[in-house]
Write an enzyme that holds these catalytic residues in place. Structure first.
Site, short mmCIF file in Angstrom:
data_model
loop_
_atom_site.label_atom_id
_atom_site.label_comp_id
_atom_site.label_asym_id
_atom_site.label_seq_id
_atom_site.Cartn_x
_atom_site.Cartn_y
_atom_site.Cartn_z
N GLU A 159 0.73 -1.26 -0.13
CA GLU A 159 0.10 -0.07 -0.04
C GLU A 159 0.75 1.26 -0.07
O GLU A 159 0.54 1.99 0.90
CB GLU A 159 -0.74 -0.11 1.14
N ASP B 253 -8.40 -9.20 3.72
CA ASP B 253 -8.00 -8.05 4.63
C ASP B 253 -9.08 -8.09 5.61
O ASP B 253 -10.10 -7.18 5.73
CB ASP B 253 -8.07 -6.66 3.79
N GLU C 111 -12.66 -2.52 12.23
CA GLU C 111 -12.59 -1.72 11.00
C GLU C 111 -13.60 -2.27 10.11
O GLU C 111 -14.40 -1.47 9.35
CB GLU C 111 -11.46 -1.91 10.28
O1 GCW Z 1 -7.20 -3.08 6.43
C1 GCW Z 1 -6.29 -2.16 5.78
C2 GCW Z 1 -6.54 -1.06 6.58
C3 GCW Z 1 -5.25 0.11 6.59
C4 GCW Z 1 -4.18 -0.55 7.12
C5 GCW Z 1 -3.97 -1.83 6.26
C6 GCW Z 1 -2.51 -2.71 6.71
C7 GCW Z 1 -2.49 0.14 8.56
O2 GCW Z 1 -7.70 -0.33 5.83
O3 GCW Z 1 -5.74 1.16 7.41
O4 GCW Z 1 -3.12 0.08 7.29
O5 GCW Z 1 -4.95 -2.75 6.23
O6 GCW Z 1 -3.10 -3.82 7.36
O7 GCW Z 1 -1.43 -2.45 6.51
#
Ligand code: GCW
Length: 688
Positions: free
Chosen positions: A268, A341, A369
């Site tokens: 990311e 995720d 989240e």
């Molecule tokens: O779940 C996603 C989140 C990000 C997060 C990323 C990760 C810290 O939306 O906010 O960043 O994963 O786990 O690196």
């Protein structure tokens, strides 16, 4: 007024006030002693002294009883494990004694039997990962700002108030066996390693230490260039290597028991070794070498995916399997439970059990989240139990994820598990009173990965909500009335809550259909001009022909990453569990489900069932009012109302959107949508 009446009134007044005032700050640690205990212990240390204080504060055994705490060298006790027995706790370490004391007190307060028993932790490292930023905000935090960091002129001062809070935090963690914390966000600022900041880390570490909590930091791979002004951060460059060595020495001079680094690299947009055409192993090993002389570890995350690949769910496996065996023995690969995720439901990440020559640790997300944040009541232990007990078949039957990661099957040098914390400055720590249960459950499962969610819920409810101190010792300490009217219904509600959320958000294997980037409400329509793997249509693939992501052998072949017989089982519609149906298959709207309904109808029934489940939770909660203080009652009641409204929005948004493709009616025996799709798209769930 006669004397008896006035005493009664005074008593009632006191009782009412007592019942009213409960802000949840004391978590599950509410037990007050019911009598003295005589402690015999020849040793004294910071941790042992805490153990003694805890016994005096919360003793619920026979008043005046004697308890012997002893340090023994016993090969059946592992690490900080302990042996519990009548009138004694034995351990090899001081922390073992402390954990034994917490276990004893928990059993006394929950009425669980205290028998001769050995308790060894499933994982050596049981960590909370805080996604806290240096300015005090928390990425995906829903319970206020950071307890460690803040903005402003006093950002680096350490007040007595800070220390008290950190101590309460450390105590809560120790009580459930958590023994480490990563103090900052994996999207880490290079400033984290600045000398001034490290001084504050030292102050935090000093408070956490007596409770057995080690301190770790998430580090930015570009720190040598950004903070150290080097020309680059190439892990093969001599100056870069030297920079990390010096930095690590500096850290250990301040914090001699520092735990190590957590790294999010080439993920990311974060920098990493691939920026210099090096591999994850090259990057991780360079840091591991710097930490090795001090006993530190590197937790290197496998959360990687690129928009160029055809299936995001496959990428961690594709990138990391070829590197198996190339990592130093103080590197642990940290893998999220699912391959995408932290979704409401995912199959387990196929890396578990497949990386056989490397230490691998699960990463769970305690902060919700993708599960209603701090508004929805969702007890996550059921999800984690499902994950830990998932059969990988990697070394034959019985190769569950739990056994593949805790050292039972593979001789990994380190065993570890991490949970992304849900803690902030909110008085009740977690935003939602029931979110405390997820913090609690994570710790309990990290200590014992074969515990059931049912037992964890039972313990937590007793510790958190039992009102009067129990007056009898033994299993009958809770009244029949309380057990039937409060414990039972609340436990059932907790145990059903995750399935309810899956139903009203993403049933039948749907995933990542959230609005925008806040990941709260529905957004199956959300498709601005950004990378497709950040938009829901990439995941649901709905069109007039059907819905679902084809990951079969003829699709992306993600099924091929699972060990047989799982691979064939997921691939074949006859054997693919319906909870993962649309995760692995793209199916026509009139596909016949096992219950004979067509897929579209079944989808509608699932959404509706989720909504009805939350409506039932409201009834459960209103009925338990007499058994709980009004502060927590009202707070949860309000949250449940919003959860119902949200579940309605999920139901309406998803069904009305998918109906454009299915072109079929919502079955007439279930409730009709109450919102218009256009309005939902416009509001994008900004109003929670
Ligand atoms: O779940 C996603 C989140 C990000 C997060 C990323 C990760 C810290 O939306 O906010 O960043 O994963 O786990 O690196």
């Amino acid at each position: 007024m006669n004397e008896r009446i006035s005493v009664t009134i005074l008593f009632l007044l006191f009782w009412t006030l007592n019942v009213i005032a409960d802000d949840g700050h004391t978590l599950w640690l509410r037990g007050q002693s019911i009598g003295p205990v005589k402690i015999i212990c020849s040793k004294s240390s910071a941790s042992i002294n805490i153990a003694k204080q805890e016994l005096e504060k919360s003793w619920h055994g026979t008043p005046g009883a004697t308890l012997v705490l002893s340090i023994k060298s016993d090969s059946s006790i592992k690490g900080d494990g302990f042996k519990l027995g009548s009138g004694k706790i034995e351990a090899k370490t001081d922390l073992g004694i402390l954990y034994g004391v917490y276990e004893l007190l928990r059993r006394q307060q929950t009425g669980e039997k205290i028998i001769e028993e050995m308790s060894n932790p499933s994982y050596d490292l049981r960590l909370l990962d805080h996604w806290d930023n240096l300015n005090g905000t928390i990425e995906r935090g829903y319970a206020g700002n950071s307890i460690f960091w803040r903005n402003g002129n006093d950002s680096l001062t350490v007040t007595e108030h800070d220390k008290k809070l950190w101590q309460e935090y450390a105590r809560a963690n120790a009580s459930i066996g958590i023994n480490g914390a990563v103090l900052n966000n994996v999207n880490s600022s290079p400033r984290m390693l600045d000398g001034k900041i490290l001084k504050k880390v030292q102050a935090i570490a000093d408070v956490l230490r007596p409770y057995g909590m080690k301190t770790y930091l998430a580090v930015n791979f570009s720190s040598p260039a950004v903070l150290g002004n080097l020309k680059m951060s190439d892990p093969f460059n001599a100056e870069v290597i030297e920079w990390w060595k010096k930095k690590v020495e500096e850290i250990y001079s301040l914090i001699p028991d520092f735990g190590g680094f957590l790294v999010k690299a080439n993920s990311e947009g974060q920098p990493g070794p691939q920026d210099y055409s090096r591999t994850h192993a090259d990057g991780a090993n360079m840091m591991a070498d710097a930490l090795k002389p001090f006993g530190g570890i590197v937790m290197w995350r496998a959360f990687v995916y690129s928009p160029k690949e055809k299936d995001r769910a496959m990428q961690a496996f594709s990138e990391f399997i070829p590197l198996d065996g190339q990592f130093r023995d103080n590197v642990i690969i940290q893998v999220k439970n699912g391959p995408v995720d932290f979704q409401p439901r995912e199959p387990f990440n196929p890396l578990f059990g497949a990386m056989k020559k490397t230490s691998v640790m699960p990463e769970l997300q305690i902060t919700q989240e993708y599960l209603g944040q701090s508004t929805h009541l969702v007890f996550l232990a059921t999800m984690w139990e499902e994950f830990l007990q998932s059969e990988t078949y990697q070394e034959g039957k019985g190769s569950t994820v739990a056994r593949c990661t805790d050292g039972s099957i593979f001789r990994q040098k380190h065993t570890a598990i991490a949970g992304v914390s849900n803690i902030g400055l909110d008085t009740n720590w977690c935003g939602h009173h029931f979110a405390q249960a997820n913090w609690y459950a994570f710790g309990r499962l990290a200590w014992n990965n074969s515990l059931t969610s049912k037992n964890i819920a039972d313990e937590w409810i007793k510790l958190t909500f039992a009102q009067t101190p129990p007056d009898k010792i033994g299993s009958s300490i809770f009244s029949k009335n309380w057990t039937e009217k409060f414990l039972g219904p609340v436990k059932t509600m907790m145990l059903e809550s995750r399935e309810a959320a899956v139903n009203y958000m993403m049933p039948l294997g749907l995933h990542h259909i959230f609005a925008g980037d806040h990941h709260y409400g529905p957004g199956p329509w959300y498709a601005p001009n950004i990378r497709p793997d950040w938009t829901p249509p990439y995941y649901h693939q709905a069109d007039t022909n059907g819905i679902g992501f084809d990951r079969t052998r003829t699709g992306s072949n993600a099924v091929g990453q699972y060990h047989e017989p799982l691979c064939s089982q997921f691939d074949d519609l006859k054997t693919c569990p319906e909870i993962y149906l649309l995760w692995f298959h793209h199916l026509p709207w009139d596909y016949k489900m096992k219950n004979r309904r067509i897929l579209w109808d079944d989808l509608c029934y699932h959404y509706n069932a989720g909504l009805q489940q939350v409506r039932e939770f409201q009834k459960v909660w209103d009925r338990i009012q007499p058994y709980i203080d009004s502060e927590r009652f009202v707070a949860v009641q309000n949250k449940l109302r919003r959860q119902c409204l949200n579940a309605q929005v999920w139901n309406d948004g998803c069904l009305l959107y998918f109906q454009q493709f299915s072109r079929r009616p919502i079955p007439y025996d279930i409730g009709r949508p109450m919102n218009n799709l256009d309005d939902l798209i416009k509001s994008d769930m900004k109003r929670r």
